[in-house]
Design an enzyme around this catalytic site. Sequence first.
Site, short mmCIF file in Angstrom:
data_model
loop_
_atom_site.label_atom_id
_atom_site.label_comp_id
_atom_site.label_asym_id
_atom_site.label_seq_id
_atom_site.Cartn_x
_atom_site.Cartn_y
_atom_site.Cartn_z
N ASP A 98 43.82 47.71 39.14
CA ASP A 98 42.72 47.96 40.05
C ASP A 98 42.17 49.36 39.77
O ASP A 98 42.92 50.34 39.82
CB ASP A 98 43.20 47.88 41.50
CG ASP A 98 42.21 47.15 42.39
OD1 ASP A 98 41.01 47.44 42.28
OD2 ASP A 98 42.63 46.29 43.19
N ASP A 200 37.01 48.25 41.73
CA ASP A 200 36.74 48.27 43.16
C ASP A 200 35.34 48.83 43.43
O ASP A 200 34.94 49.86 42.87
CB ASP A 200 37.79 49.15 43.84
CG ASP A 200 37.70 49.11 45.34
OD1 ASP A 200 37.90 48.03 45.92
OD2 ASP A 200 37.43 50.17 45.94
N GLU A 256 33.91 44.33 41.35
CA GLU A 256 33.65 43.96 42.74
C GLU A 256 32.27 44.48 43.09
O GLU A 256 32.04 45.68 43.12
CB GLU A 256 34.70 44.59 43.68
CG GLU A 256 34.50 44.17 45.13
CD GLU A 256 35.31 44.99 46.11
OE1 GLU A 256 35.63 44.47 47.19
OE2 GLU A 256 35.62 46.17 45.81
N HIS A 328 42.91 40.10 48.95
CA HIS A 328 43.54 41.02 49.90
C HIS A 328 42.59 41.45 51.02
O HIS A 328 43.04 42.03 52.01
CB HIS A 328 44.03 42.27 49.14
CG HIS A 328 42.91 43.05 48.53
ND1 HIS A 328 42.17 42.59 47.46
CD2 HIS A 328 42.39 44.26 48.85
CE1 HIS A 328 41.24 43.48 47.15
NE2 HIS A 328 41.35 44.50 47.98
N ASP A 329 41.29 41.18 50.88
CA ASP A 329 40.31 41.55 51.88
C ASP A 329 39.81 40.37 52.70
O ASP A 329 38.92 40.52 53.53
CB ASP A 329 39.10 42.22 51.22
CG ASP A 329 39.36 43.67 50.83
OD1 ASP A 329 40.23 44.30 51.44
OD2 ASP A 329 38.69 44.16 49.90
#
Length: 559
Positions: A98, A200, A256, A328-329
Amino acid sequence: MEKKWWKEAVVYQIYPRSFMDSNGDGVGDLAGITEKLDYLKLLGIDVIWLSPIYKSPNDDNGYDISDYRGIMEEFGSMEDFDRLLSEAHNRDIRIIMDLVVNHTSDEHQWFVESKKSKDNPYRDYYIWREGKAEGLRPNNWGACFGGPAWEYDEETRMYYLHLFSPKQPDLNWENQKVRDEVFEMMDWWCQKGIDGFRMDVISMISKDQSFPDGKLNGGVYGDFGPYAIHGPKVHDYLKEMNERVLSKYDLMTVGETAGVTVEEAKKYAGENEKELNMVFHFEHVEGDGEIGKWTDKKQELLPIKKIFSKWQTALADCAWNSLYWDNHDQPRAVSRFGNDSSQYRELSAKMLATCLHMMKGTPYIYQGEELGMTNFPFQEMSQFRDIESINSYKELVDGGVVGHDKMMSYLRCKSRDNARTPMQWNRNIHAGFTTGTPWIEVNPNYDQINAENEVANSNSVFHYYKKLIELRKEYDIIVYGSFELIMDDDPEIFAYIRRLGNKKLLTLCNFSDEELEVRIPEEFCGEKAELLIHNYCTSKGECENKLLPYEALVLLFTQ
């Protein structure tokens, strides 16, 4: 379209804090991941995406990084990471990291220096602005986790920008030195042997330098979106990143990109654009919140399948899709899009997997999704750890916008903590995740839903995912075939056809708990048609004109 390993791969996302704890401190760690590599090898995945493992004060569970070249102590050491990488590669499993470079932690050495004075060499590593007037911020932007996007610094009497938490100051990508530092750090990880990056909020790294006020949209703070998402230089920066780092290695890269359109996605991930391999869009998981993202209503299928179809069609010949239901979100897929009742949980989990994995693009499995893990039955605020959930409760309940009971219903439905409860390994205490006290509670249904049970049962959700992954490796049409949505206006059935050469693939998925009438296209009814996968244990009669509740099947026709 050119063949690439990352198009043919299946990715498994690990949230390290919640995956496996090897030392009994209640927090998942790198040694725990290494311990479970054989489980992942059995499942058949090709790539692990690791959520952040860097040094961090954990204001936002690791997405606030204080040292990009250090490992968070709770997760272990760099030696632990090197061993994980080596052991994964020994099993032909790649690892992507990440990359969080829109912002750092306020405890990163760059920001510590930046705060010291206006003429500090690191001052311009971050975005500092004077207030409009005494006591007035530079503009009205609101932060993603609530409150204003500007924090006042008493020492230098200026404001710094943070699009997320005040402990996550935004980096100034206008500064060439910042870009040099980031690219050098990325290259350092690549030389270690990692296989790529999930980036991210990468669409936020370029900001409109005039920093105008944003539209209020009925709230207290203005929307920064038009001025800080897909900003004026974002593609210049990513082309520079590609030229200086990414192009030198055989990597998988996924950005993302909140708010991305298909046209914008073609710029980020176009085959000839020399930026990224693919992006995450969020159209199908955004839904219609009653207050911001918050709702407790189930999303309707019709808009979801039209969104998928739009992306499948628009990127067909020029870019690549990433496919996911949760991460995860996001809340747990089976609770959100399926049915997590005891009667239908397994069936709907398999149906959702079928629907996603038979589309064109790289599928992502979020840890526990392959077990059919569900949302957590939260009852009180003390059970939450997520900064977004906690801040939203304070803002909306304490602010009198919504009552406690309604907010709890929203949180049970949409809180990010639903995805962050520990992985359920077995029926032992704390689901075998830890011998200590877990950092966040284990879902009480671990007695029924756990990896040990799933692996032992050949008809489980786990083995269904395993079969889907095997089919993907066997049939090129699943990876590279064209996509056509059929039964477009059916509110409960998601159906589509894939084509490649002399083969056609039909996927039929019932998203309801009702038995539905369906007409199977004629060519899939003859002797040249083969049933590839089916989520009911009973045999499927030839061209039955009905779909049972949450039924999913895939038929292959060869001319």
